[in-house]
Motif scaffolding. Structure first.
Motif, PDB file in Angstrom:
ATOM      1  N   ILE A 170       5.903   3.026 -13.023  1.00 18.36           N
ATOM      2  CA  ILE A 170       6.224   3.838 -11.839  1.00 18.36           C
ATOM      3  C   ILE A 170       6.458   2.924 -10.635  1.00 18.36           C
ATOM      4  N   VAL A 171       5.562   1.931 -10.477  1.00 18.10           N
ATOM      5  CA  VAL A 171       5.719   0.986  -9.354  1.00 18.10           C
ATOM      6  C   VAL A 171       7.081   0.312  -9.450  1.00 18.10           C
ATOM      7  N   GLU A 172       7.436  -0.096 -10.660  1.00 23.44           N
ATOM      8  CA  GLU A 172       8.716  -0.772 -10.832  1.00 23.44           C
ATOM      9  C   GLU A 172       9.887   0.152 -10.482  1.00 23.44           C
ATOM     10  N   LEU A 173       9.782   1.401 -10.917  1.00 22.62           N
ATOM     11  CA  LEU A 173      10.852   2.354 -10.613  1.00 22.62           C
ATOM     12  C   LEU A 173      10.959   2.599  -9.109  1.00 22.62           C
ATOM     13  N   ILE A 174       9.803   2.633  -8.440  1.00 19.64           N
ATOM     14  CA  ILE A 174       9.828   2.802  -6.981  1.00 19.64           C
ATOM     15  C   ILE A 174      10.558   1.619  -6.347  1.00 19.64           C
ATOM     16  N   ASP A 218      -6.143   8.667 -13.505  1.00 19.06           N
ATOM     17  CA  ASP A 218      -7.565   8.584 -13.860  1.00 19.06           C
ATOM     18  C   ASP A 218      -7.826   7.730 -15.087  1.00 19.06           C
ATOM     19  N   SER A 219      -6.862   7.685 -15.976  1.00 18.34           N
ATOM     20  CA  SER A 219      -7.123   7.149 -17.299  1.00 18.34           C
ATOM     21  C   SER A 219      -7.194   5.627 -17.311  1.00 18.34           C
ATOM     22  N   HIS A 220      -8.083   5.121 -18.167  1.00 17.31           N
ATOM     23  CA  HIS A 220      -8.160   3.674 -18.343  1.00 17.31           C
ATOM     24  C   HIS A 220      -7.412   3.218 -19.585  1.00 17.31           C
ATOM     25  N   ALA A 221      -6.736   4.122 -20.240  1.00 20.21           N
ATOM     26  CA  ALA A 221      -5.992   3.752 -21.443  1.00 20.21           C
ATOM     27  C   ALA A 221      -4.895   2.752 -21.085  1.00 20.21           C
ATOM     28  N   ASP A 222      -4.602   1.878 -22.037  1.00 18.74           N
ATOM     29  CA  ASP A 222      -3.549   0.869 -21.828  1.00 18.74           C
ATOM     30  C   ASP A 222      -2.239   1.515 -21.425  1.00 18.74           C
ATOM     31  N   LEU A 223      -1.916   2.591 -22.132  1.00 13.62           N
ATOM     32  CA  LEU A 223      -0.632   3.243 -21.874  1.00 13.62           C
ATOM     33  C   LEU A 223      -0.569   3.738 -20.429  1.00 13.62           C
ATOM     34  N   ALA A 224      -1.686   4.275 -19.936  1.00 14.18           N
ATOM     35  CA  ALA A 224      -1.700   4.786 -18.564  1.00 14.18           C
ATOM     36  C   ALA A 224      -1.431   3.664 -17.569  1.00 14.18           C
ATOM     37  N   SER A 225      -2.043   2.515 -17.801  1.00 11.96           N
ATOM     38  CA  SER A 225      -1.814   1.428 -16.842  1.00 11.96           C
ATOM     39  C   SER A 225      -0.393   0.895 -16.971  1.00 11.96           C
ATOM     40  N   ASP A 226       0.137   0.884 -18.198  1.00 13.48           N
ATOM     41  CA  ASP A 226       1.548   0.501 -18.370  1.00 13.48           C
ATOM     42  C   ASP A 226       2.454   1.448 -17.596  1.00 13.48           C
ATOM     43  N   LEU A 227       2.133   2.726 -17.686  1.00 15.37           N
ATOM     44  CA  LEU A 227       2.992   3.704 -17.016  1.00 15.37           C
ATOM     45  C   LEU A 227       2.848   3.628 -15.501  1.00 15.37           C
ATOM     46  N   PRO A 242       0.801  -1.235   0.000  1.00 19.78           N
ATOM     47  CA  PRO A 242       0.000   0.000   0.000  1.00 19.78           C
ATOM     48  C   PRO A 242       0.832   1.282   0.000  1.00 19.78           C
ATOM     49  N   VAL A 243       1.988   1.239   0.620  1.00 15.72           N
ATOM     50  CA  VAL A 243       2.833   2.442   0.641  1.00 15.72           C
ATOM     51  C   VAL A 243       3.295   2.783  -0.775  1.00 15.72           C
ATOM     52  N   VAL A 244       3.751   1.727  -1.480  1.00 15.05           N
ATOM     53  CA  VAL A 244       4.195   1.913  -2.865  1.00 15.05           C
ATOM     54  C   VAL A 244       3.033   2.375  -3.729  1.00 15.05           C
ATOM     55  N   GLN A 245       1.875   1.756  -3.511  1.00 13.22           N
ATOM     56  CA  GLN A 245       0.694   2.132  -4.290  1.00 13.22           C
ATOM     57  C   GLN A 245       0.343   3.603  -4.079  1.00 13.22           C
ATOM     58  N   ALA A 246       0.381   4.018  -2.829  1.00 13.27           N
ATOM     59  CA  ALA A 246       0.030   5.409  -2.520  1.00 13.27           C
ATOM     60  C   ALA A 246       1.007   6.369  -3.180  1.00 13.27           C
ATOM     61  N   ARG A 247       2.280   6.003  -3.139  1.00 10.53           N
ATOM     62  CA  ARG A 247       3.283   6.871  -3.748  1.00 10.53           C
ATOM     63  C   ARG A 247       3.100   6.914  -5.258  1.00 10.53           C
ATOM     64  N   MET A 248       2.827   5.732  -5.828  1.00 10.24           N
ATOM     65  CA  MET A 248       2.611   5.670  -7.276  1.00 10.24           C
ATOM     66  C   MET A 248       1.417   6.550  -7.659  1.00 10.24           C
ATOM     67  N   MET A 249       0.316   6.445  -6.897  1.00  4.64           N
ATOM     68  CA  MET A 249      -0.877   7.216  -7.240  1.00  4.64           C
ATOM     69  C   MET A 249      -0.613   8.713  -7.108  1.00  4.64           C
ATOM     70  N   ARG A 250       0.186   9.080  -6.113  1.00  6.40           N
ATOM     71  CA  ARG A 250       0.494  10.497  -5.932  1.00  6.40           C
ATOM     72  C   ARG A 250       1.254  11.032  -7.158  1.00  6.40           C
ATOM     73  N   LEU A 251       2.201  10.215  -7.656  1.00 13.87           N
ATOM     74  CA  LEU A 251       2.941  10.624  -8.853  1.00 13.87           C
ATOM     75  C   LEU A 251       2.037  10.594 -10.085  1.00 13.87           C
ATOM     76  N   ALA A 252       1.180   9.575 -10.136  1.00 15.87           N
ATOM     77  CA  ALA A 252       0.337   9.406 -11.327  1.00 15.87           C
ATOM     78  C   ALA A 252      -0.656  10.547 -11.479  1.00 15.87           C
ATOM     79  N   ASN A 291      -6.602  14.983 -21.507  1.00 13.86           N
ATOM     80  CA  ASN A 291      -7.057  15.765 -20.370  1.00 13.86           C
ATOM     81  C   ASN A 291      -7.246  14.927 -19.121  1.00 13.86           C
ATOM     82  N   GLN A 292      -6.668  13.747 -19.123  1.00  9.77           N
ATOM     83  CA  GLN A 292      -6.734  12.921 -17.933  1.00  9.77           C
ATOM     84  C   GLN A 292      -5.336  12.661 -17.401  1.00  9.77           C
ATOM     85  N   THR A 293      -5.282  12.412 -16.109  1.00  4.78           N
ATOM     86  CA  THR A 293      -3.995  12.028 -15.548  1.00  4.78           C
ATOM     87  C   THR A 293      -3.803  10.530 -15.756  1.00  4.78           C
ATOM     88  N   ILE A 294      -2.578  10.095 -15.537  1.00  7.14           N
ATOM     89  CA  ILE A 294      -2.291   8.668 -15.624  1.00  7.14           C
ATOM     90  C   ILE A 294      -3.069   7.915 -14.551  1.00  7.14           C
TER      91      ILE A 294
END
Lengths: 175, 159
Positions: free
Chosen positions: B70-74, B57-66, B32-42, B52-55
């Motif tokens: 981010i999780v991996e980079l963390i 909010d977006s359901h696009a494939d690219l957004a979920s890849d990114l 959850p800590v990593v998730q929270a940090r990822m969401m804050r960055l996203a 006009n969406q953030t990573i």
């Protein structure tokens, strides 16, 4: 004099909006231009046991064309590329982005294969390194491995003949 | 009897849970800590597919890849600013919802302020003009004064 101000402001606004009308917000300038292309090591689409790396392609000018069998506008672009390699001495490498091997192979068999080699980027990781956000995208990479041009969206015959082809010819003359 | 029932219930619960369809796969980050940090960055990164969406909010494939990226980079121990650099190296300043301040973005940052200043100046000038004009017009001639008095007096006497 002051009564002309509203008119002046109006025309200023018209000029702004007119320019805005012709700008595509989906064309985001690539930060990679003029920088070394990100490294990759990917297997060939037609041969999972052979890996191609960016370093192996140094010394060649090539187009890196990002495509996928699920990509609808790639179908429009594809014949343009097939025609181009048939008539010109140019190397195009395909980057098969987030695809499956059988579907991609079948797609190339059906529509023709313009690629010197198609590289298989199943999880889109190399795509991320290249800042891919809308397939198809095409990069022109020079002999030193530097990104010189990026096209987002399908290549039209006009863009190819007026912009890409002359650029590639010039780059091929560079040592 | 009661015990069996309880056991059956428990079994059902366990089986029910284990066969429930898995949620969206989170390959490396269920922490959850990593998730929270990822969401804050996203939430400060723009999805380039649906601009006009953030990573987050977006359901696009690219957004979920990114998001996964981010999780991996963390997990690789990257700092927030290193992760932001990673994104701008690939997608340009355009991915940032808060654009950096530099020569090409000066108009973006200070344009609104400039408009306020121009608007304020225009307002000030027109107010001055109006004051000057109205100052000219408030002087009544004697004849006008007399008429006004007459009119007002009549009005007040009528009521």
């Amino acid at each position: 004099m002051s009564r002309f101000w509203p008119l002046a402001i109006f025309f200023g606004l018209v000029a702004f909006l007119y320019v805005g009308l012709h700008r595509d917000p989906h064309e985001v300038p690539s930060p990679l231009l003029g920088k070394p292309a990100p490294a990759f090591a990917l297997t060939r689409l037609d041969d999972p046991s052979t890996t191609i790396t960016k370093d192996q392609l140094l010394g060649h000018v090539y187009m890196l064309n990002v495509w996928a069998s699920w990509c609808v506008s790639c179908r429009d672009e594809h014949p343009v590329l097939v025609e181009y390699v048939r008539k010109h001495p140019v190397e195009i490498y395909g980057l098969d982005y987030k695809d499956t091997r059988p579907e991609a192979v079948a797609w190339l068999e059906q529509l023709g294969n313009p690629y010197k080699a198609a590289l298989f980027d199943s999880d889109g990781r190399v795509g991320i390194d290249y800042g891919v956000y809308g397939v198809p995208e095409t990069f022109i990479i020079d002999k030193k491995g530097v990104v010189r041009y990026k096209q987002t969206g399908p290549i039209s015959p006009e863009v190819l003949m007026n912009t890409l082809a002359p650029m590639i010819e010039n780059l091929q003359k560079e040592s | 009897m009661m015990k069996n029932l309880l056991l059956a219930g428990l079994m059902f619960f366990v089986l029910g849970v284990s066969t429930a369809p898995a949620k969206e796969a989170l390959p490396v980050g269920d922490d959850p800590v990593v998730q929270a940090r990822m969401m804050r960055l996203a939430t400060v990164l723009r999805c380039l597919v649906c601009q006009n969406q953030t990573i987050a909010d977006s359901h696009a494939d690219l957004a979920s890849d990114l998001r996964n990226q981010i999780v991996e980079l963390i997990h690789q121990g990257k700092t927030d600013s290193e992760i932001m650099d990673y994104m701008t190296e690939r997608y340009g300043d355009f991915v940032l919802y808060r654009p950096p301040m530099k020569a090409s973005t000066l108009l973006l940052w200070f344009g609104p302020l400039l408009l306020v200043v121009i608007g304020g100046a225009a307002l000030y000038r027109s107010a001055q003009d109006r004051q000057r004009n109205s100052a000219d017009e408030t002087e009544l001639t004697l004849e006008q004064k007399r008429l006004a008095d007459q009119f007002l007096n009549r009005k007040s006497s009528e009521s």
